[in-house]
Design a protein around this motif. Sequence first.
Motif, short mmCIF file in Angstrom:
data_model
loop_
_atom_site.label_atom_id
_atom_site.label_comp_id
_atom_site.label_asym_id
_atom_site.label_seq_id
_atom_site.Cartn_x
_atom_site.Cartn_y
_atom_site.Cartn_z
N GLY A 68 56.30 82.86 -67.43
CA GLY A 68 55.01 82.51 -66.86
C GLY A 68 55.07 81.71 -65.58
O GLY A 68 54.03 81.41 -64.98
N VAL A 69 56.26 81.35 -65.13
CA VAL A 69 56.42 80.59 -63.90
C VAL A 69 56.63 81.57 -62.75
O VAL A 69 57.53 82.41 -62.80
N GLU A 70 55.81 81.47 -61.72
CA GLU A 70 55.93 82.34 -60.57
C GLU A 70 57.12 81.90 -59.71
O GLU A 70 57.23 80.74 -59.33
N ILE A 71 57.98 82.85 -59.41
CA ILE A 71 59.18 82.58 -58.61
C ILE A 71 59.15 83.52 -57.40
O ILE A 71 59.16 84.74 -57.54
N GLY A 72 59.06 82.91 -56.24
CA GLY A 72 58.93 83.70 -55.03
C GLY A 72 60.22 84.36 -54.59
O GLY A 72 61.32 83.91 -54.93
N LYS A 73 60.09 85.45 -53.85
CA LYS A 73 61.24 86.13 -53.28
C LYS A 73 62.09 85.15 -52.47
O LYS A 73 61.56 84.30 -51.77
N GLU A 74 63.40 85.27 -52.59
CA GLU A 74 64.40 84.43 -51.92
C GLU A 74 64.53 83.04 -52.55
O GLU A 74 65.26 82.20 -52.05
N SER A 75 63.85 82.81 -53.69
CA SER A 75 64.03 81.54 -54.39
C SER A 75 65.38 81.54 -55.10
O SER A 75 65.82 82.58 -55.63
N PHE A 76 66.02 80.40 -55.15
CA PHE A 76 67.27 80.26 -55.88
C PHE A 76 66.96 80.11 -57.37
O PHE A 76 66.02 79.41 -57.75
N VAL A 77 67.76 80.77 -58.20
CA VAL A 77 67.58 80.73 -59.65
C VAL A 77 68.88 80.21 -60.27
O VAL A 77 69.90 80.90 -60.25
N HIS A 78 68.83 79.00 -60.81
CA HIS A 78 70.01 78.37 -61.39
C HIS A 78 69.98 78.55 -62.90
O HIS A 78 69.10 78.00 -63.58
N LEU A 79 70.92 79.30 -63.42
CA LEU A 79 71.01 79.54 -64.86
C LEU A 79 71.85 78.43 -65.48
O LEU A 79 73.04 78.31 -65.21
N MET A 80 71.22 77.62 -66.31
CA MET A 80 71.84 76.41 -66.84
C MET A 80 72.68 76.73 -68.07
O MET A 80 72.23 76.65 -69.21
N ILE A 81 73.93 77.07 -67.83
CA ILE A 81 74.86 77.45 -68.89
C ILE A 81 75.03 76.32 -69.90
O ILE A 81 75.02 76.54 -71.11
N GLY A 82 75.20 75.10 -69.40
CA GLY A 82 75.39 73.96 -70.29
C GLY A 82 74.22 73.74 -71.22
O GLY A 82 74.39 73.35 -72.38
N ALA A 83 73.01 73.97 -70.73
CA ALA A 83 71.82 73.82 -71.56
C ALA A 83 71.69 74.98 -72.54
O ALA A 83 71.39 74.78 -73.73
N ALA A 84 71.90 76.19 -72.05
CA ALA A 84 71.78 77.37 -72.92
C ALA A 84 72.79 77.32 -74.07
O ALA A 84 72.48 77.72 -75.20
N ASN A 85 73.97 76.80 -73.80
CA ASN A 85 75.01 76.75 -74.83
C ASN A 85 74.77 75.67 -75.89
O ASN A 85 75.56 75.55 -76.83
N ARG A 86 73.71 74.88 -75.71
CA ARG A 86 73.32 73.90 -76.73
C ARG A 86 71.93 74.21 -77.30
O ARG A 86 71.29 73.36 -77.89
N ARG B 6 83.50 77.35 -85.70
CA ARG B 6 82.22 78.03 -85.47
C ARG B 6 82.44 79.52 -85.26
O ARG B 6 83.27 79.94 -84.46
N GLN B 7 81.65 80.33 -85.95
CA GLN B 7 81.72 81.78 -85.82
C GLN B 7 80.50 82.29 -85.05
O GLN B 7 79.53 81.57 -84.83
N GLU B 8 80.54 83.54 -84.63
CA GLU B 8 79.43 84.13 -83.86
C GLU B 8 79.05 83.21 -82.70
O GLU B 8 77.88 82.89 -82.48
N ASN B 9 80.07 82.81 -81.97
CA ASN B 9 79.88 81.85 -80.88
C ASN B 9 79.58 82.60 -79.58
O ASN B 9 80.45 82.82 -78.75
N ARG B 10 78.32 82.95 -79.39
CA ARG B 10 77.93 83.79 -78.25
C ARG B 10 77.56 82.92 -77.03
O ARG B 10 76.48 83.03 -76.47
N HIS B 11 78.50 82.08 -76.65
CA HIS B 11 78.25 81.19 -75.52
C HIS B 11 78.23 81.97 -74.20
O HIS B 11 78.68 83.12 -74.13
N LEU B 12 77.75 81.31 -73.17
CA LEU B 12 77.61 81.93 -71.85
C LEU B 12 78.55 81.30 -70.83
O LEU B 12 78.31 81.38 -69.62
N ALA B 13 79.62 80.68 -71.30
CA ALA B 13 80.51 79.94 -70.40
C ALA B 13 81.09 80.80 -69.29
O ALA B 13 81.33 80.30 -68.18
N PHE B 14 81.34 82.07 -69.58
CA PHE B 14 81.87 82.98 -68.56
C PHE B 14 80.80 83.93 -68.02
O PHE B 14 81.11 84.95 -67.41
N GLY B 15 79.54 83.59 -68.25
CA GLY B 15 78.46 84.45 -67.81
C GLY B 15 78.18 85.56 -68.81
O GLY B 15 78.58 85.49 -69.98
N HIS B 16 77.54 86.60 -68.33
CA HIS B 16 77.16 87.72 -69.20
C HIS B 16 76.83 88.91 -68.31
O HIS B 16 76.37 88.75 -67.18
#
Length: 435
Positions: free
Chosen positions: A313-331, A346-356
């Motif tokens: 729901g947040v409008e993001i304009g063309k050429e805006s930088f998008v920072h994907l917060m891996i540290g936050a997503a992984n918690r 821990r099993q089924e550890n689908r972390h994003l440390a190396f991206g996706h």
Amino acid sequence: MTQDITEVPESSAADEPLPPEFFTEPLEDRYGRYAELREQCPVRAINHPPGAEAYIVSDYQMALEAFGDPRISKSLDNTPKWFRDQLYDNSPVQSRNMLIADGAEHARLRRLVSKSFVPRRMEKIRPRIQEIADDLIDNFPESGTIDLVEFARILPVMVIFEYLRVDLKDREMLYSWSSILGGAPYADEESNRRLKEVSSKFEQYILDLLESRRSDMGEDLVSQLLRAAEEEGRFTIEEVASTMSLLIIAGQRTTTSLICNGTHALLTHPDQLELLKSQPELVISAVEEFLRYESPAYRGTLRVAAQDMEINGVEIGKESFVHLMIGAANRDPKVFEDPDRLDITRQENRHLAFGHGPHFCPGAPLSRLEGHVVFPTLLRRLPGLTLDPEKEPQWVADNSVGRGLTSLPVKYDRRLPRDAGDAGASGCPVAHGSV
């Protein structure tokens, strides 16, 4: 007045952007702040790069989808002109590799390294990684205190340099250059002036290395890149050089942080430390947990909106930088049970440390393998390993996407001799992702 970087007010993302210091300075209660963002405003404006329109994405599912969203680009062509011009001008060696390309162009450039980091090739260098780790530990004092960052810094440099067949006498020079290049571009003129100078030297060094290797081809990574370029016939020497710069920079920093962050996590969780000591075969899942719990990159590399769009729901304009917060997503508790708890089983550890997705880190198998070797070796050879109670660990705070330590003082009771039966050389399989 500059906003307190520990403050996460309940307002719309566009109203009150977080200040640049949220990225570039130490953050009190980092994961507590991330949790507030996820719960209150998972897509939030931030003033980074300073003066640009930019947003952070801290929710796991939103970040996961964004990694593969074609509307979110990694191509310099979709960045604001000022940013693109700045990078081209100050660091051209970094502007021609797969990290800043999309679609077919990304796939083309990725083919340069697609066969170089597959798990079966990595397994062949396991014995040498073990030997390097043991050689470095042999130079530790018999007992006492050391700063483990030096070990964690030198080991991956030696591994990647041997794989590249680069002269080790250039190690410190290239490490210093890599540290400067890893934070590009900068907000101030002096830093960018230095960046431009280092980038020029780095590019010339790599071009000279490529030229000399043509008459001395082997099984090293430089030779593999040159062969791939010649076989495909679709790569310029500048693209090969840019790819090499990426490998040198990323090959050092990620593994250094994995070793330091993982060791710090263990030493601050005695139960998990004892578990890994008693069951070194758990190192496979332990490394995945270290990558999740304290990710070497707390946010993803360059991404921009290629068109006007919305996220949550947040409008993001063309050429805006998008920072994907891996540290936050992984918690994110919606994905990871009790996410703030370190659990090396821990099993089924689908972390994003190396991206996706398409840009999943191609060097992930090498970094994981180094972790599989290093952690059992440190724990076996340094009984009594613990944090030095008289010195505080120091965390990185700079312009880069990295999360790591600049100082990790530890102490141990004694240094045991190397042993050919070391668990780190036991031939555990290399865990790997969709490379």
